[in-house]
Design a protein around this motif. Structure first.
Motif: not given
Length: 510
Positions: A183-197, A310-320
């Motif tokens: 789950g951590l690796l998925v979260a990290i990849v999500t934050l790196f590949i999702t457009p900043k906007s 926090n790190f986790w909630t940011i990744a969760m809403v970023s995943a779409h």
């Protein structure tokens, strides 16, 4: 069968080698609490006197460098003394019979601090669960009593699995850790590949009314690096991550294969370094240093009051993506559960080792014929941890109340560093001259690092949970350990004619 005439309770521990390579790595990864550190870093940043230049990536790297001497000490000693209780055995045999009272005081202070940490984590797991449920569309509220009951239930269920069989406890811990890492690796990849906007737009759902991404970002106007302020943050890593290398050694007698025995700590250390540092970098990459620093250090935003950043909630809403959001959310909670699963295994190994040396009552070494697990030790562990969970909830209502108890662990690790120096100087384990010198240097540096971290904890109690509950737990445990040793030595001499201090002159059997 218990013998009344031998130095140890019996001629072998009776424990079985159940842990493979990934099990041994997993228990150390769980011990180092990577996911919980990522979730709770904001609570510490909000308590710092200043966050100017507090770069979490550099802080993680510096903290890891500080931990390298300890990695050398533990990786060396586990090769030559793989016994139940790990560093307790190393410390006790290095200090010897004359200082056995000190060994017992320090180890009880350390283990009770561990139990305090499990209480902290149990309570923190409830906080994390509450933070992710609204994002997943589950609206719920919990009163303090319900939070305490939930926290106790988390730990109680894990202890029950361990009682049903050591292999089940180890497998549960490994599965929880593996899910957490995935789950951590998925979260990290999500934050790196999702457009900043896209992430900037998504983050608005986590901000309280009156806050926007731009407003939060502009509220920070400082440098991206300040060594003095980063050093102020190092105790945070001492609470959660890099010094926590004792899990593998504690179960070393139950690890299958030399490679698993020798490499579990270095591999776990590298996992922690890479994933934690990448987690921090992923936040900076996706949202910018200014926003992350300002948001995590603002109690109105980071989850202490109204916000939920926090790190986790940011990744969760970023995943779409609902599936990815659920996977990341579940992993954010399983990090806490994997830590509790490790704790249910490791703390009991210290109770077991103390009883095997006849310091504690022999029933702590009792293995259930049906389940093959130390049932009474597990139940004792559950009772003490549950009491601490209730104390945290009733007296403070926050899991950070027991941060200060980490001082007990730092004193213990300091003593283990001293033990490494003694072992290297005496060379009682038959290592080469080069290895002896390396061990002595690493042990000396470990003492220096732990002394510095202890100083930071004591000098800044408002940041690091310096209160009567945390320090009182540690002090009482150390004094109790000394008193229990003195009492046990007297009873064993009178009843069986055994001087239990002499156990500290011998390596115990496997």
């Amino acid at each position: 069968m218990v013998s009344n005439s031998s130095l140890f309770v019996r001629e072998s521990t009776g424990l079985v080698k159940e842990a493979g390579f990934w099990d041994a790595v997993s228990i150390n990864v769980a011990n180092m609490s990577i996911g919980t550190a990522l979730a709770t870093i904001g609570f510490t940043l909000a308590a710092l006197p200043t966050v100017l230049g507090v770069n979490l990536v550099y802080a993680s790297l510096i903290a890891a460098i500080f931990a390298l001497p300890q990695v050398v000490v533990y990786s060396t000693l586990i090769k030559y003394i793989p016994r139940v209780g790990g560093d307790y055995v190393w410390l006790g045999r290095a200090l010897g019979p004359k200082l056995a009272w000190l060994t017992n005081g320090l180890v009880l202070g350390f283990v009770v601090q561990d139990l305090a940490y499990y209480a902290l984590i149990s309570f923190a797991a409830v906080f994390q669960l509450k933070s992710i449920l609204p994002i997943l569309g589950v609206n719920t509220t919990m009163q303090l009593t319900e939070e305490i009951i939930t926290a106790v239930a988390f730990f109680a269920l894990i202890v029950l699995v361990n009682i049903l069989g050591t292999r089940y406890g180890i497998r549960l811990m490994t599965v929880l850790t593996t899910v957490s890492l995935m789950g951590l690796l998925v979260a990290i990849v999500t934050l790196f590949i999702t457009p900043k906007s896209q992430i900037v737009n998504a983050i608005s759902s986590l901000l309280p009314p009156g806050y926007t991404y731009s407003k939060v970002s502009l509220s920070y106007a400082g440098p991206e690096f300040s060594l003095s302020n980063i050093l102020m943050l190092l105790p945070f890593f001492a609470i959660y991550v890099y010094p926590w290398l004792n899990a593998g050694p504690a179960i070393s007698a139950e690890i299958k294969g030399k490679s698993a025995l020798y490499l579990n700590m270095p591999v776990a250390f590298l996992f922690a370094l890479l994933t934690l540092t990448l987690g921090f970098e992923a936040m900076y990459y996706s949202l910018g240093f200014n926003f992350v620093t300002a948001a995590l250090s603002n109690p109105n935003i980071n989850g202490l009051v109204n916000g939920n950043v926090n790190f986790w909630t940011i990744a969760m809403v970023s995943a779409h993506n609902a599936v990815l959001s659920w996977l990341i959310g579940i992993a954010s909670v399983t990090w806490y559960l994997s830590l509790l699963a490790y704790g249910a295994i490791v703390a009991v190994r210290y109770w077991f080792a103390l009883a095997f040396d006849r310091v504690w009552p022999s029933f702590f070494t009792y293995l259930s014929p049906r389940f093959g697990s130390p049932v009474y030790a597990h139940l004792f562990d559950l009772g003490v941890s549950s009491a601490l969970i209730v104390a945290v909830g009733l007296f403070y209502g926050t899991f950070t109340a027991l941060y200060g108890a980490t001082v007990g662990a730092l004193l213990y690790f300091m003593a283990v560093g001293a033990a490494a120096v003694v072992v290297g100087a005496r060379n009682t384990i038959g290592i080469s001259n080069a290895a002896r010198v390396t061990l002595m240097i690493a042990g000396s540096l470990t003492i220096v690092v732990m002394t510095y971290l202890t100083y930071e904890f004591i000098m800044y109690p408002s940041i690091w949970g310096g209160n009567w509950l945390a320090y009182g737990v540690v002090a009482a445990a150390i004094l109790l350990g000394i008193a229990l040793y003195a009492t046990s030595r007297y009873v064993n001499m009178k009843r069986y004619g055994i001087d239990i201090s002499m156990a500290y002159a011998e390596i115990p059997p496997e």
